[in-house]
Write a protein that holds these residues in place. Sequence first.
Motif, short mmCIF file in Angstrom:
data_model
loop_
_atom_site.label_atom_id
_atom_site.label_comp_id
_atom_site.label_asym_id
_atom_site.label_seq_id
_atom_site.Cartn_x
_atom_site.Cartn_y
_atom_site.Cartn_z
N VAL A 20 0.87 -1.18 0.00
CA VAL A 20 0.00 0.00 0.00
C VAL A 20 0.91 1.23 0.00
O VAL A 20 1.87 1.29 0.76
CB VAL A 20 -0.91 0.00 1.26
N PHE A 42 0.48 -1.69 -5.17
CA PHE A 42 1.44 -2.24 -6.13
C PHE A 42 1.96 -3.55 -5.56
O PHE A 42 1.70 -3.87 -4.38
CB PHE A 42 2.56 -1.24 -6.46
N GLU A 68 12.11 2.66 3.01
CA GLU A 68 10.75 2.99 3.46
C GLU A 68 10.43 1.98 4.56
O GLU A 68 10.37 0.77 4.31
CB GLU A 68 9.73 2.87 2.32
N GLU A 70 8.11 0.06 7.13
CA GLU A 70 6.68 -0.27 7.07
C GLU A 70 6.33 -1.45 7.98
O GLU A 70 7.14 -2.36 8.19
CB GLU A 70 6.28 -0.62 5.62
N ASP A 99 10.34 -1.32 2.42
CA ASP A 99 9.94 -1.25 1.00
C ASP A 99 11.04 -0.45 0.28
O ASP A 99 10.92 0.76 0.11
CB ASP A 99 8.57 -0.56 0.91
N LYS A 120 10.26 -0.66 -7.63
CA LYS A 120 9.80 -1.26 -6.37
C LYS A 120 9.99 -2.78 -6.30
O LYS A 120 9.97 -3.33 -5.20
CB LYS A 120 8.29 -1.00 -6.21
N THR A 189 4.58 3.66 4.29
CA THR A 189 5.65 4.24 5.10
C THR A 189 5.24 5.59 5.69
O THR A 189 4.58 6.38 5.01
CB THR A 189 6.94 4.41 4.27
MG LIG Z 1 6.18 1.93 0.57
#
Ligand SMILES: [Mg+2]
Length: 221
Positions: A20, A42, A68, A70, A99, A120, A189
């Motif tokens: 997310v 994604f 990031e 999370e 992430d 990503k 994040t």
């Molecule tokens: Mg992220």
Amino acid sequence: MAAPQPLSRFWEWGKNIVCVGRNYADHAREMRSALPREPLLFLKPSSAYAPDGAPALLPAYSRELHHELELGVVLGRRARAVPEAAAMDCVAGYALCLDMTARDVQAECKRQGLPWTLAKAFTASCPVSAFVPRDRVPDPHRLKLWLRVNGELRQEGDTSAMIFSIPYIISYISGIMTLEEGDLILTGTPKGVGPVQENDEMEAGIKGLVSMRCRVERARL
Ligand SMILES: [Mg+2]
Ligand SMILES: CC(=O)CC(=O)C(=O)O
């Protein structure tokens, strides 16, 4: 026939990683992005997993790899069109996740209106901690996340600041794609994302529950 892996080693199951984006207003602001009306989704492939101690890989085509920090939610059962009220029954536990994002590549994808896959979903773009069973987490919306790079505090967040709650996210995703036991959801994040370099040492955790370490290495083809 191989024995099934325990769910506590969810990263060995080779299942879906659903992410997310923009789920914290402070991060949306630092990226100069609008707040989402619904969760922005994604995917990462299962080869994105880097369990505690394994390196995060800097892809050869990026000059700007960002962390990031999370909270990850691990599914304990199949979830298909689950109502929000029943969504937490599908949770087996949690993990601290990174992430990792090729920010320069993501900026170019945004400019060209392309999907974020290159930015990503590269190999080892999802370092994960050990599994934390849900009975150790009375309220996943009251967790403090932290990240240090080379010993310096770089990112902190509180899961109470999520825009979309965990049951809402599970319900929303499960209305689009069936989630399976062993799948992982990254919940977005908070602010404070930033660059890491080759040989940086990242250490991250959920306060009082779990921590993990990960070194940044350049991917070799
Ligand atoms: Mg992220
Ligand atoms: C801008 C982003 O990379 C979105 C994202 O992944 C997030 O966690 O927010």
